[in-house]
Design a protein around this motif. Structure first.
Motif: not given
Lengths: 493, 134
Positions: B11, B13-14, B16-17, B54, B56, B84-87, B106-108
Motif C-alpha cells: 500500500n 500510503a502506508n 510512505e508513512l 506487511d 497481505r 499488519t491490518a490483521f488484528s 495497524k493502524p500503527i
C-alpha cells in the motif's frame, strides 16, 4: 431299452443316499446328495459328515442317531443340515444298519429327504393360524424366516414394499430381499443369529438396503426378534422403508454444508472487512501523527487544532470499527469466550487503576467498595474487563461533579448466586424513556446541555451482548437528576 | 543506532508513512512492494538488519517471504516483524506461530512506532532455528 434300476435309483431318486462305515466315514455319496448339499462325492467320500454337513450345535443329535441305528438297526430324525454354501436345509433322515454274516454292523445306509419346502408349508400354516391377523395389522413390513433361511410368512405390507404378489415370497430364501452384494455375508450372518437369538432394535448399527422384485433398492431399517414355536424357532423381521427419512437426512446434511459454507464466507468477509477498513486508517492516523509530531516542520495554531480534530475523528472511527466487528462477531456466533478462573477483586482493582487518572483528572472522587473475601469466577477475563471499563468510562464521561463508585458484591437471586459489579455515579441520571432504549445500538441520551457526549454509541449495546454471552446481564437503576447505577451481574460457579 | 531496514509493503500510503517515520529517525530504508521483491532486496549486499513486512500482498505474501528468508542460511539471522491490518483476535498468535519475530498491528501509533521497531532491532531473532512451518 434295458433299465439299470440300481444306478437309476442311486443317481436319479430325489432323495439323497449315503453309505457310511459304522464309524461314520462316508463310503458312497449319491448324485442327489451332491445336488442337495452342494458337496461333490470326491470332496466328501472318506470323511465324516460331522466335519462337513452337520451344524456344530447338532453333532450330539447326529451321534445319537448313529448309535440308535447301530443298536436297534434303524433310526429316523428330522433336522437341519448345512450345505457347502453355508445355507441350511431341513432334511428328514432315516438310517438303517446292514450287518455281515456274523451279525456285526457293516454299513449304515442313510436316506436323506430335503423337506425344506414341506417345513415351510408347515411353519406357514402355523404362523397364519396363530399370528396372521396380528401380523397383518402391523404398520411395518413383517417377514418371518425359519432356521433354514426360508421365508414362511410375509405380511401384505412387506409384499407391497418388496413388490411381490400375495404369497409369492413364501418359500424363497430371505436373501432374495437383499441386494446381491449383501447376500454372501447374510447367509453366515443369519446362521449366526440362530446360534444366539436376541432381539435387536430397528436399524441398529448398519446401513441396510432392501431389494424389490424389479431389481430396485431402497434403504431399510430392520428389527429382529426370535419367535419360539413347537415347530422350532422363527425369526421375525420388522422392516421399515426409510427412503423418505434418508431423503430428509440428506437434505438436512446438504443444508448444513451450505450453512457451514455461508458461515465460512461470513468469517472471511469479517476478516477482510476488518483488514480493508484499517488499512486506509493507518495512513490517516499515521500521517496526522507525523504532522502533529512536527516531523515535516512547524505548525501554526489553527493547523494544529484542525489536525487534532482529524486525529480524534480517526481514533473515533477506529473504535467504531472495532466495536462493529465485535458486534458482528457476537451476532455471527463467532465470539470465543476463554473461560478461566478470574480473581474478581484483582480484575476490579486493575480497571479502577487504569481509569483513576481520567476520573481524578475531571475532579471526580473515585471510590471502590471491595468485598472482604476472595472471589473467583470462571469466566472470560477479557470480556469481563471490557464491560467494566465501558461502564466506568461512561460514568466518568457523564458525571461533571461528585463521584464515581465501583462496588463488588455477591447477590442471591432466587436459586442463583450472582457476582455483582456495580458502578454508581452522581451524574444527571437517565429518564425512564431513555432507559428503555439505552442498550440499543447508536442510542443517544437526550442531552441536557444540548451537546451529545462523545463515543461510538455502541459501547453499552456491545457490553450487554457480551454479558449475555457470559450468561449474565447488565442492569440499570436511575432517576433523572439523581445519578445512575449500572451493574454487571454474572452467575457464580 | 541507525540501521538498514527493509520495508515490504504494497500500500503506497502506508509504505510512505512507515519509511518516513523510519528515515526521520535516521534509519536507512530499503523499499519493496511485494514479498518477491523483498526477498530479492534482502539477498543483496549488504543485507538489512531488520525486515518489516506487511502480510497481505500480491505476488508473494508476507508468510511465504518469511519461509524463504528462514530457509536461506545467509538471511536466517535477520529478525522479521509483521506490521499488519490483521488484528482480530487470534491474528497475533497466527503471526507469531508462523515464525515472525514481532507483531505490530495497524493502524500503527506514529508516536511510538519507531521505538517499538528499535526494540525489535535490539532484541534480534526471537529464537534461533528455522521458522515453524505454516
Amino acid at each position: 431299452m434295458a433299465m439299470d434300476v440300481c444306478s437309476l435309483l442311486l443317481d436319479e431318486a430325489p432323495d439323497a443316499f449315503v453309505v457310511q462305515s459304522p464309524e461314520g466315514i462316508v463310503l458312497h455319496w449319491s448324485r442327489s446328495a451332491e445336488s442337495i448339499f452342494g458337496y461333490r462325492a470326491d470332496e466328501i467320500v472318506g470323511r465324516d459328515l460331522l466335519d462337513l454337513v452337520v451344524p456344530p450345535g447338532r453333532a450330539e443329535e447326529e451321534r445319537g442317531m448313529r448309535r440308535e441305528a447301530l443298536e436297534n438297526g434303524f433310526a429316523a430324525v428330522e433336522t437341519l443340515r448345512r450345505c457347502k454354501d453355508g445355507s441350511l436345509v431341513f432334511v428328514s433322515i432315516s438310517a438303517k444298519t446292514v450287518r455281515d454274516v456274523e451279525g456285526r454292523p457293516q454299513y449304515l445306509i442313510i436316506g436323506k429327504q430335503d423337506v425344506t419346502q414341506l417345513k415351510v408349508m408347515r411353519d406357514a400354516k402355523l404362523v397364519e393360524a396363530r399370528y396372521g391377523k396380528l401380523l397383518e395389522s402391523m404398520p411395518d413390513g413383517i417377514v418371518l424366516v425359519n432356521a433354514s433361511g426360508c421365508i414362511v410368512f410375509a405380511n401384505t405390507q412387506a409384499e407391497a414394499m418388496f413388490g411381490y404378489e400375495a404369497g409369492r415370497l413364501r418359500g424363497l430364501p430371505v436373501e432374495v430381499l437383499l441386494p446381491e452384494r449383501l447376500r454372501g455375508g447374510h447367509v453366515a450372518h443369519r446362521s449366526g443369529y440362530f446360534g444366539q437369538l436376541r432381539t435387536r432394535a430397528m436399524g441398529m448399527g448398519l446401513e441396510l438396503f432392501g431389494l424389490r422384485q424389479d431389481g430396485s433398492e431402497f434403504p431399510v431399517e430392520i428389527g429382529l426378534s426370535p419367535l419360539e414355536t413347537e415347530e422350532g424357532t422363527l425369526v421375525t423381521s420388522a422392516i421399515r422403508d426409510i427412503t423418505e427419512r434418508k431423503l430428509i437426512e440428506r437434505a438436512l446434511h446438504e443444508k448444513n454444508v451450505e450453512l457451514a459454507q455461508a458461515n465460512a464466507a461470513k468469517d472471511r468477509f469479517l476478516a477482510s472487512m476488518s483488514h480493508e477498513l484499517r488499512t486506509p486508517l493507518n495512513a490517516i492516523i499515521g500521517f496526522t501523527g507525523t504532522l502533529l509530531m512536527k516531523l515535516p516542520g512547524p505548525l501554526n495554531e489553527v493547523q494544529e487544532k484542525q489536525l487534532r480534530r482529524v486525529q480524534s475523528s480517526g481514533q473515533h472511527l477506529l473504535e467504531l470499527i472495532n466495536d462493529l466487528l465485535d458486534i458482528a462477531k457476537i451476532e455471527a456466533g463467532k465470539i470465543e469466550l476463554v473461560v478461566e478462573p478470574v480473581d474478581c477483586r484483582a480484575l476490579v482493582e486493575d480497571v479502577v487503576a487504569t481509569l483513576r487518572p481520567a476520573a481524578e483528572g475531571k475532579g471526580l472522587a473515585f471510590a471502590v467498595e471491595m468485598l472482604d473475601e476472595d472471589l473467583r469466577l470462571s469466566t472470560d477475563r477479557r470480556a469481563f474487563s471490557q464491560i467494566l471499563i465501558n461502564l466506568v468510562q461512561n460514568a466518568i464521561k457523564f458525571t461533571e461533579q461528585g463521584s464515581v463508585t465501583v462496588r463488588l458484591a455477591r447477590r442471591i437471586e432466587g436459586e442463583l448466586a450472582l457476582v455483582e459489579v456495580s458502578v454508581h455515579d452522581t451524574g444527571p441520571g437517565i429518564g425512564e424513556e431513555d432507559r428503555q432504549r439505552l442498550f440499543a445500538p447508536f442510542a443517544r441520551i437526550t442531552p441536557r446541555s444540548g451537546k451529545f457526549a462523545e463515543g461510538t454509541g455502541l459501547g453499552l449495546h456491545l457490553s450487554q451482548k457480551l454479558a449475555a454471552q457470559m450468561g449474565g446481564r447488565i442492569t440499570v437503576d436511575s432517576a433523572s437528576g439523581d445519578g445512575s447505577t449500572f451493574a454487571l451481574l454474572l452467575p457464580e460457579g | 543506532m541507525a540501521a538498514r531496514i527493509l520495508l515490504v509493503e504494497d500500500n503506497p500510503a502506508n509504505l510512505e508513512l512507515v519509511s518516513y517515520l523510519l528515515e526521520a529517525a535516521g534509519h536507512t530504508v530499503l523499499i519493496a512492494e511485494d514479498g518477491l521483491q523483498g526477498l530479492e532486496l534482502a539477498r543483496r549486499e549488504p543485507p538489512p538488519e531488520l525486515v518489516i513486512s506487511d502480510l497481505r500482498m500480491p505476488v508473494m505474501d508476507g508468510f511465504e517471504m518469511l519461509r524463504h528468508i528462514r530457509a536461506d542460511a545467509a538471511l536466517n539471522d535477520i529478525p522479521v516483524i509483521a506490521v499488519t491490518a490483521f488484528s482480530m483476535s487470534g491474528d497475533q498468535t497466527r503471526v507469531m506461530l508462523a515464525g515472525f519475530d514481532g507483531y505490530i498491528s495497524k493502524p500503527i501509533v506514529p508516536e511510538t512506532f519507531v521505538s517499538e521497531v528499535e526494540a525489535y532491532l535490539k532484541a534480534g531473532r526471537r529464537m534461533a532455528g528455522p521458522a515453524a512451518g505454516e
